[in-house]
Design an enzyme around this catalytic site. Structure first.
Site, PDB file in Angstrom:
ATOM      1  N   ARG A  84      -2.112  -6.046  -8.478  1.00 38.42           N
ATOM      2  CA  ARG A  84      -1.073  -7.000  -8.113  1.00 38.42           C
ATOM      3  C   ARG A  84      -0.897  -8.054  -9.185  1.00 38.42           C
ATOM      4  O   ARG A  84       0.164  -8.266  -9.691  1.00 38.42           O
ATOM      5  CB  ARG A  84      -1.420  -7.675  -6.780  1.00 38.42           C
ATOM      6  CG  ARG A  84      -1.041  -6.843  -5.599  1.00 38.42           C
ATOM      7  CD  ARG A  84      -1.643  -7.352  -4.338  1.00 38.42           C
ATOM      8  NE  ARG A  84      -3.089  -7.177  -4.343  1.00 38.42           N
ATOM      9  CZ  ARG A  84      -3.827  -7.117  -3.264  1.00 38.42           C
ATOM     10  NH1 ARG A  84      -3.269  -7.261  -2.088  1.00 38.42           N
ATOM     11  NH2 ARG A  84      -5.122  -6.939  -3.342  1.00 38.42           N
ATOM     12  N   SER A 110      -2.817  -7.781   2.667  1.00 35.54           N
ATOM     13  CA  SER A 110      -3.153  -7.677   4.098  1.00 35.54           C
ATOM     14  C   SER A 110      -3.643  -9.013   4.656  1.00 35.54           C
ATOM     15  O   SER A 110      -3.289  -9.409   5.761  1.00 35.54           O
ATOM     16  CB  SER A 110      -4.249  -6.630   4.310  1.00 35.54           C
ATOM     17  OG  SER A 110      -3.814  -5.369   3.896  1.00 35.54           O
ATOM     18  N   LYS A 165     -16.076  -7.285   5.948  1.00 34.18           N
ATOM     19  CA  LYS A 165     -14.817  -8.047   5.911  1.00 34.18           C
ATOM     20  C   LYS A 165     -14.329  -8.415   7.310  1.00 34.18           C
ATOM     21  O   LYS A 165     -13.240  -8.960   7.445  1.00 34.18           O
ATOM     22  CB  LYS A 165     -13.737  -7.213   5.212  1.00 34.18           C
ATOM     23  CG  LYS A 165     -13.810  -7.250   3.692  1.00 34.18           C
ATOM     24  CD  LYS A 165     -12.498  -6.779   3.098  1.00 34.18           C
ATOM     25  CE  LYS A 165     -12.460  -6.895   1.590  1.00 34.18           C
ATOM     26  NZ  LYS A 165     -11.203  -6.364   1.040  1.00 34.18           N
ATOM     27  N   HIS A 184       0.840  -1.209   0.000  1.00 38.59           N
ATOM     28  CA  HIS A 184       0.000   0.000   0.000  1.00 38.59           C
ATOM     29  C   HIS A 184       0.872   1.256   0.000  1.00 38.59           C
ATOM     30  O   HIS A 184       0.595   2.210  -0.733  1.00 38.59           O
ATOM     31  CB  HIS A 184      -0.870   0.062   1.270  1.00 38.59           C
ATOM     32  CG  HIS A 184      -1.938  -0.976   1.373  1.00 38.59           C
ATOM     33  ND1 HIS A 184      -2.100  -1.766   2.479  1.00 38.59           N
ATOM     34  CD2 HIS A 184      -2.925  -1.335   0.510  1.00 38.59           C
ATOM     35  CE1 HIS A 184      -3.144  -2.562   2.306  1.00 38.59           C
ATOM     36  NE2 HIS A 184      -3.652  -2.342   1.119  1.00 38.59           N
TER      37      HIS A 184
HETATM   38  P1  ADP Z   1      -9.642  -3.719  -0.670  1.00 39.39           P
HETATM   39  O1  ADP Z   1     -10.267  -4.164   0.589  1.00 39.39           O
HETATM   40  O2  ADP Z   1     -10.417  -2.724  -1.465  1.00 39.39           O
HETATM   41  O3  ADP Z   1      -9.048  -4.832  -1.510  1.00 39.39           O
HETATM   42  P2  ADP Z   1      -7.007  -3.226   0.251  1.00 39.39           P
HETATM   43  O4  ADP Z   1      -6.702  -2.501   1.502  1.00 39.39           O
HETATM   44  O5  ADP Z   1      -6.752  -4.668   0.258  1.00 39.39           O
HETATM   45  O6  ADP Z   1      -8.460  -2.850  -0.168  1.00 39.39           O
HETATM   46  O7  ADP Z   1      -6.192  -2.600  -0.955  1.00 39.39           O
HETATM   47  C1  ADP Z   1      -6.431  -1.320  -1.450  1.00 39.39           C
HETATM   48  C2  ADP Z   1      -5.843  -1.219  -2.827  1.00 39.39           C
HETATM   49  O8  ADP Z   1      -4.457  -1.443  -2.762  1.00 39.39           O
HETATM   50  C3  ADP Z   1      -6.385  -2.209  -3.841  1.00 39.39           C
HETATM   51  O9  ADP Z   1      -6.445  -1.557  -5.098  1.00 39.39           O
HETATM   52  C4  ADP Z   1      -5.344  -3.289  -3.875  1.00 39.39           C
HETATM   53  O10 ADP Z   1      -5.311  -3.951  -5.126  1.00 39.39           O
HETATM   54  C5  ADP Z   1      -4.092  -2.452  -3.684  1.00 39.39           C
HETATM   55  N1  ADP Z   1      -2.978  -3.217  -3.127  1.00 39.39           N
HETATM   56  C6  ADP Z   1      -2.924  -3.860  -1.953  1.00 39.39           C
HETATM   57  N2  ADP Z   1      -1.723  -4.467  -1.783  1.00 39.39           N
HETATM   58  C7  ADP Z   1      -1.002  -4.192  -2.904  1.00 39.39           C
HETATM   59  C8  ADP Z   1       0.324  -4.550  -3.377  1.00 39.39           C
HETATM   60  N3  ADP Z   1       1.138  -5.339  -2.662  1.00 39.39           N
HETATM   61  N4  ADP Z   1       0.712  -4.080  -4.588  1.00 39.39           N
HETATM   62  C9  ADP Z   1      -0.123  -3.319  -5.329  1.00 39.39           C
HETATM   63  N5  ADP Z   1      -1.367  -2.958  -4.952  1.00 39.39           N
HETATM   64  C10 ADP Z   1      -1.809  -3.388  -3.766  1.00 39.39           C
END
Ligand code: ADP
Length: 167
Positions: A95, A133, A45, A21
């Site tokens: 990703r 996460s 979630k 992030h």
């Molecule tokens: P959500 O619950 O909407 O998936 P997240 O907190 O998991 O939210 O992630 C928010 C954004 O960050 C999403 O677009 C996700 O694809 C991106 N993201 C999370 N981890 C990574 C990573 N390691 N590399 C690139 N993008 C990421």
């Protein structure tokens, strides 16, 4: 419109905020005048951290990055949140193929809701791309080392929340 400030929204659950992030946030902040990080309440979630904890966590991690970043909670439709923030861009991280289908569909639906807001996809540094996460929590819960996935402060918070099996 040439003097208009370009505002971007980066929405997510951030449960917890990872180095993946943070890499997207650093890259995204360079593309806009102001980056609003939208932290969803996302009760569906069942997050490990409350929205207040996640807000504080993201705020703390972003503090060194400067004043053009704001961290704001939201529980509304993303496009309504983006409109309320005056954003013209929604930032998402991509990703892998697994993310693509969901993100593609969401960006398409969001175009229907407000065609004036563009979804922009960014890739994190290759070394940070596998970080998610959900897996950070799973690994920590089973006693694995998460220090390459999150900051030291976030690691402490995750371990404090999952104390039973932490090493
Ligand atoms: P959500 O619950 O909407 O998936 P997240 O907190 O998991 O939210 O992630 C928010 C954004 O960050 C999403 O677009 C996700 O694809 C991106 N993201 C999370 N981890 C990574 C990573 N390691 N590399 C690139 N993008 C990421």
């Amino acid at each position: 419109m040439t003097n208009a400030r370009r505002i971007g929204v980066y929405p997510g659950t951030f449960d917890p905020v990872t180095l993946g992030h943070m890499d997207i946030i650093r890259r995204g902040a360079k593309l806009v005048d102001k980056l609003v990080i939208g932290v969803t309440t996302n009760a569906s979630k069942s997050p490990l951290f409350s929205v207040d904890e996640r807000l504080a966590m993201v705020q703390r991690e972003c503090a060194p990055l400067g004043a053009s970043i704001e961290v704001v909670p939201f529980d509304s439709l993303l496009m309504h949140f983006a409109q309320a923030q005056g954003a013209s861009i929604i930032l998402r991280g991509l990703r892998a193929v697994a993310d693509f289908e969901y993100e593609y569909q969401m960006a398409g639906m969001n175009q229907y809701l407000d065609a004036s807001i563009e979804t922009v996809f960014l890739m994190a540094d290759v070394s940070l791309q596998p970080i998610a996460s959900r897996l950070v929590k799973e690994i920590a819960g089973l006693g694995g080392d998460i220090s390459r996935f999150v900051s030291p402060a976030v690691r402490e918070q995750v371990l404090a929340r999952l104390p039973s099996r932490a090493t």
